[in-house]
Design a protein around this motif. Structure first.
Motif, PDB file in Angstrom:
ATOM      1  N   GLU A  66       0.833  -1.213   0.000  1.00 45.08           N
ATOM      2  CA  GLU A  66       0.000   0.000   0.000  1.00 45.08           C
ATOM      3  C   GLU A  66       0.857   1.248   0.000  1.00 45.08           C
ATOM      4  O   GLU A  66       0.538   2.238  -0.670  1.00 45.08           O
ATOM      5  CB  GLU A  66      -0.931  -0.010   1.206  1.00 45.08           C
ATOM      6  N   GLU A  67       1.945   1.231   0.760  1.00 44.41           N
ATOM      7  CA  GLU A  67       2.823   2.393   0.782  1.00 44.41           C
ATOM      8  C   GLU A  67       3.464   2.620  -0.589  1.00 44.41           C
ATOM      9  O   GLU A  67       3.589   3.775  -1.053  1.00 44.41           O
ATOM     10  CB  GLU A  67       3.907   2.188   1.839  1.00 44.41           C
ATOM     11  N   GLU A  95       2.148   1.799  -3.432  1.00 44.06           N
ATOM     12  CA  GLU A  95       1.093   2.282  -4.326  1.00 44.06           C
ATOM     13  C   GLU A  95       0.810   3.762  -4.086  1.00 44.06           C
ATOM     14  O   GLU A  95       0.606   4.537  -5.022  1.00 44.06           O
ATOM     15  CB  GLU A  95      -0.179   1.452  -4.114  1.00 44.06           C
ATOM     16  N   LEU A  96       0.779   4.184  -2.810  1.00 43.88           N
ATOM     17  CA  LEU A  96       0.557   5.597  -2.502  1.00 43.88           C
ATOM     18  C   LEU A  96       1.714   6.450  -3.007  1.00 43.88           C
ATOM     19  O   LEU A  96       1.498   7.577  -3.506  1.00 43.88           O
ATOM     20  CB  LEU A  96       0.389   5.781  -0.993  1.00 43.88           C
ATOM     21  N   ASP A  97       2.935   5.958  -2.885  1.00 46.85           N
ATOM     22  CA  ASP A  97       4.073   6.717  -3.387  1.00 46.85           C
ATOM     23  C   ASP A  97       4.001   6.863  -4.898  1.00 46.85           C
ATOM     24  O   ASP A  97       4.307   7.928  -5.449  1.00 46.85           O
ATOM     25  CB  ASP A  97       5.373   6.010  -2.974  1.00 46.85           C
ATOM     26  N   MET A 113       1.246   6.910  -6.622  1.00 48.26           N
ATOM     27  CA  MET A 113       0.159   7.852  -6.891  1.00 48.26           C
ATOM     28  C   MET A 113       0.621   9.288  -6.681  1.00 48.26           C
ATOM     29  O   MET A 113       0.267  10.189  -7.454  1.00 48.26           O
ATOM     30  CB  MET A 113      -1.035   7.540  -5.985  1.00 48.26           C
ATOM     31  N   ARG A 114       1.456   9.509  -5.651  1.00 51.44           N
ATOM     32  CA  ARG A 114       1.968  10.858  -5.424  1.00 51.44           C
ATOM     33  C   ARG A 114       2.865  11.295  -6.578  1.00 51.44           C
ATOM     34  O   ARG A 114       2.803  12.446  -7.025  1.00 51.44           O
ATOM     35  CB  ARG A 114       2.731  10.896  -4.091  1.00 51.44           C
ATOM     36  N   MET A 166      -8.589  11.690  -4.089  1.00 51.59           N
ATOM     37  CA  MET A 166      -8.115  12.142  -2.785  1.00 51.59           C
ATOM     38  C   MET A 166      -8.733  13.491  -2.467  1.00 51.59           C
ATOM     39  O   MET A 166      -9.530  14.036  -3.230  1.00 51.59           O
ATOM     40  CB  MET A 166      -6.577  12.221  -2.787  1.00 51.59           C
ATOM     41  N   TRP A 209      -4.668  16.986   0.120  1.00 50.79           N
ATOM     42  CA  TRP A 209      -3.697  16.072  -0.474  1.00 50.79           C
ATOM     43  C   TRP A 209      -3.190  16.618  -1.792  1.00 50.79           C
ATOM     44  O   TRP A 209      -1.986  16.563  -2.086  1.00 50.79           O
ATOM     45  CB  TRP A 209      -4.332  14.700  -0.655  1.00 50.79           C
TER      46      TRP A 209
END
Length: 292
Positions: free
Chosen positions: A227-228, A230-232, A234-235, A263, A267
């Protein structure tokens, strides 16, 4: 031969109106004599009043909307006026004499003046209102019927989209053939890894969530780490999308950027600040050494 009920209704209406006109004809003729009309004018006077009522009735059946309301108002006004004159004829016995000449319609002067004004204004009103009604009928253009949907008849009754037809209710259900269960093969890890690496060029395209590899005893993937990552990613995509929009002279707002990636606005604001900081950093470029 069976006749249309509407035709019988119209014939009955014509008969009733004809008999009612004959009853009202004596009263209106005598009232016309009392206000000074000669024999010919007194004979035609009932046709002026009751005739306009018939004309207004026909116009009300043809016209629509405001024009129809106007025709009904004329019909109601002349009906009330005819009722008043018939009522006065019944109250004044002297009007029943065939040799009656000009006389008062009421003993009280204001009432007499009002009745004379009413009786004398009806012919003039018939000319005005009758001409207006005829003009409205001649210039009336009926609205075309709404076109029926494709594949349906215009005279067919409308179906509710959630209503089943009788044929659909009585129809027996079609048996569905049973198919043999095919063995489900597991996805090859090479294909899964390749599908996860393929991404769309459009930064606003939502990313497909890659399939989690089947846990094995030798290698277990941590869900938090996934998940981390994937979030990175996305950022990074959000910052790249803002940079491209700024280069195109159409920078995205914080709300638009956040909504594009599912989001919040805060964000999106953080990603914009990070993208601006990345742009402000100096970029080192290798300079080739001079030769010779």
């Amino acid at each position: 031969m069976k006749r249309d009920p509407r035709v019988l209704l119209v014939l009955a209406l014509v008969a009733v109106v004809g008999m009612a006109f004959r009853v009202s004809w004596n009263a209106l003729r005598d009232v016309a004599r009392a206000i000074g009309a000669d024999t010919t004018a007194a004979t035609l006077y009932p046709f002026v009043v009751d005739g306009l009522m018939a004309l207004a009735l026909v116009a009300a059946l043809v016209l629509t909307d405001q024009a129809r309301k106007f025709a009904l108002n004329v019909l109601g006004a002349y009906t009330a006026a005819s009722l008043v004159l018939n009522y006065v004829h019944g109250l004044v016995p002297a009007l029943h004499d065939h040799t009656v000449d000009w006389m008062r319609l009421a003993a009280w002067d204001p009432a007499n003046y009002a009745l004379v004004l009413l009786a004398t204004s009806l012919p003039v009103g018939s000319i005005y209102f009758g001409s207006d009604l005829v003009a409205k009928v001649l210039h009336h253009r009926p609205e075309p019927p709404e076109p029926a949907p494709h594949g349906e008849r215009a005279d067919s009754s409308a179906r509710h989209p959630h209503t089943l037809e009788t044929a659909d209710i009585d129809r027996e259900p079609i048996p569905v053939p049973q198919t043999a269960h095919l063995p489900v093969r597991e996805a090859l890890p090479q294909l899964t890894t390749h599908a996860d690496g393929v991404r769309a060029d459009d930064p606003h395209t939502p990313h497909a969530v890659p399939a989690h590899p089947a846990p094995t005893d030798a290698h277990a993937v941590s869900e938090d780490v996934f998940e981390e990552a994937e979030l990175d990613r996305m950022r990074q995509d959000a910052r790249r999308a803002y940079t491209e929009s700024a280069q195109a002279a159409r920078p995205l707002s914080a709300r638009a950027l956040g909504e594009a990636f599912g989001m919040s606005e805060s964000w999106g604001r953080k990603q914009i600040l990070a993208a601006r900081q990345d742009d402000d950093r100096p970029h080192l470029t290798a300079v080739p050494a001079n030769t010779g």
